[in-house]
Motif scaffolding. Sequence first.
Motif, PDB file in Angstrom:
ATOM      1  N   SER A 229     -11.419  -2.309  -1.499  1.00 20.05           N
ATOM      2  CA  SER A 229     -12.204  -1.671  -2.567  1.00 20.05           C
ATOM      3  C   SER A 229     -12.117  -2.549  -3.825  1.00 20.05           C
ATOM      4  N   PRO A 230     -12.967  -2.308  -4.811  1.00 24.15           N
ATOM      5  CA  PRO A 230     -12.835  -3.033  -6.077  1.00 24.15           C
ATOM      6  C   PRO A 230     -11.462  -2.838  -6.739  1.00 24.15           C
TER       7      PRO A 230
ATOM      8  N   SER B 181     -12.142  10.148   0.748  1.00 23.42           N
ATOM      9  CA  SER B 181     -12.935   9.676  -0.389  1.00 23.42           C
ATOM     10  C   SER B 181     -12.083   8.807  -1.314  1.00 23.42           C
TER      11      SER B 181
ATOM     12  N   ASP C 227      -8.628  -2.418  -5.146  1.00 24.64           N
ATOM     13  CA  ASP C 227      -7.729  -3.296  -4.394  1.00 24.64           C
ATOM     14  C   ASP C 227      -7.917  -4.745  -4.818  1.00 24.64           C
ATOM     15  N   SER C 228      -9.155  -5.168  -4.982  1.00 24.26           N
ATOM     16  CA  SER C 228      -9.428  -6.548  -5.393  1.00 24.26           C
ATOM     17  C   SER C 228      -8.874  -6.833  -6.785  1.00 24.26           C
TER      18      SER C 228
ATOM     19  N   GLU D 271       0.833  -1.202   0.000  1.00 21.41           N
ATOM     20  CA  GLU D 271       0.000   0.000   0.000  1.00 21.41           C
ATOM     21  C   GLU D 271       0.867   1.250   0.000  1.00 21.41           C
TER      22      GLU D 271
ATOM     23  N   ASP E 286      -9.565   6.957  -0.314  1.00 23.99           N
ATOM     24  CA  ASP E 286      -9.396   5.690   0.392  1.00 23.99           C
ATOM     25  C   ASP E 286     -10.599   4.783   0.149  1.00 23.99           C
ATOM     26  N   GLY E 287     -11.794   5.352   0.159  1.00 21.40           N
ATOM     27  CA  GLY E 287     -12.992   4.568  -0.114  1.00 21.40           C
ATOM     28  C   GLY E 287     -13.037   4.046  -1.536  1.00 21.40           C
ATOM     29  N   ALA E 288     -12.476   4.812  -2.469  1.00 21.30           N
ATOM     30  CA  ALA E 288     -12.524   4.441  -3.883  1.00 21.30           C
ATOM     31  C   ALA E 288     -11.453   3.426  -4.273  1.00 21.30           C
ATOM     32  N   ILE E 289     -10.237   3.580  -3.748  1.00 16.54           N
ATOM     33  CA  ILE E 289      -9.161   2.677  -4.173  1.00 16.54           C
ATOM     34  C   ILE E 289      -8.408   2.057  -3.005  1.00 16.54           C
ATOM     35  N   GLY E 290      -8.882   2.273  -1.793  1.00 16.36           N
ATOM     36  CA  GLY E 290      -8.191   1.753  -0.614  1.00 16.36           C
ATOM     37  C   GLY E 290      -8.430   0.269  -0.380  1.00 16.36           C
ATOM     38  N   GLU E 291      -7.981  -0.176   0.763  1.00 16.17           N
ATOM     39  CA  GLU E 291      -8.095  -1.580   1.145  1.00 16.17           C
ATOM     40  C   GLU E 291      -9.541  -2.059   1.056  1.00 16.17           C
TER      41      GLU E 291
END
Length: 80
Positions: A73-74, A64, A76-77, A48, A66-71
């Motif tokens: 998240s899609p 925001s 991250d997956s 990370e 972090d919510g979009a690309i953080g742990e």
Amino acid sequence: MRRIDLRHIARAARAITGRDRILVVGSQAILASYDEDDLPPDATVSREADVAFWDDADNLVSDSLDGAIGEMSPFDSTFG
């Protein structure tokens, strides 16, 4: 993490936030200055990067992001 991964995160952060000035802090910030081949293996273990913005005193933009690309998240997956 490799330098190419950090660049991917920076591009995604720019696309999501519309901000050009992104601050990478923490251990992975070194990848902005050095290629991972020039660093000891321990320097690239983290998966990370900590990203902040110069004019985000309330952390609204970084939260925001972090919510979009953080742990978990899609992003991250898909990209790890």
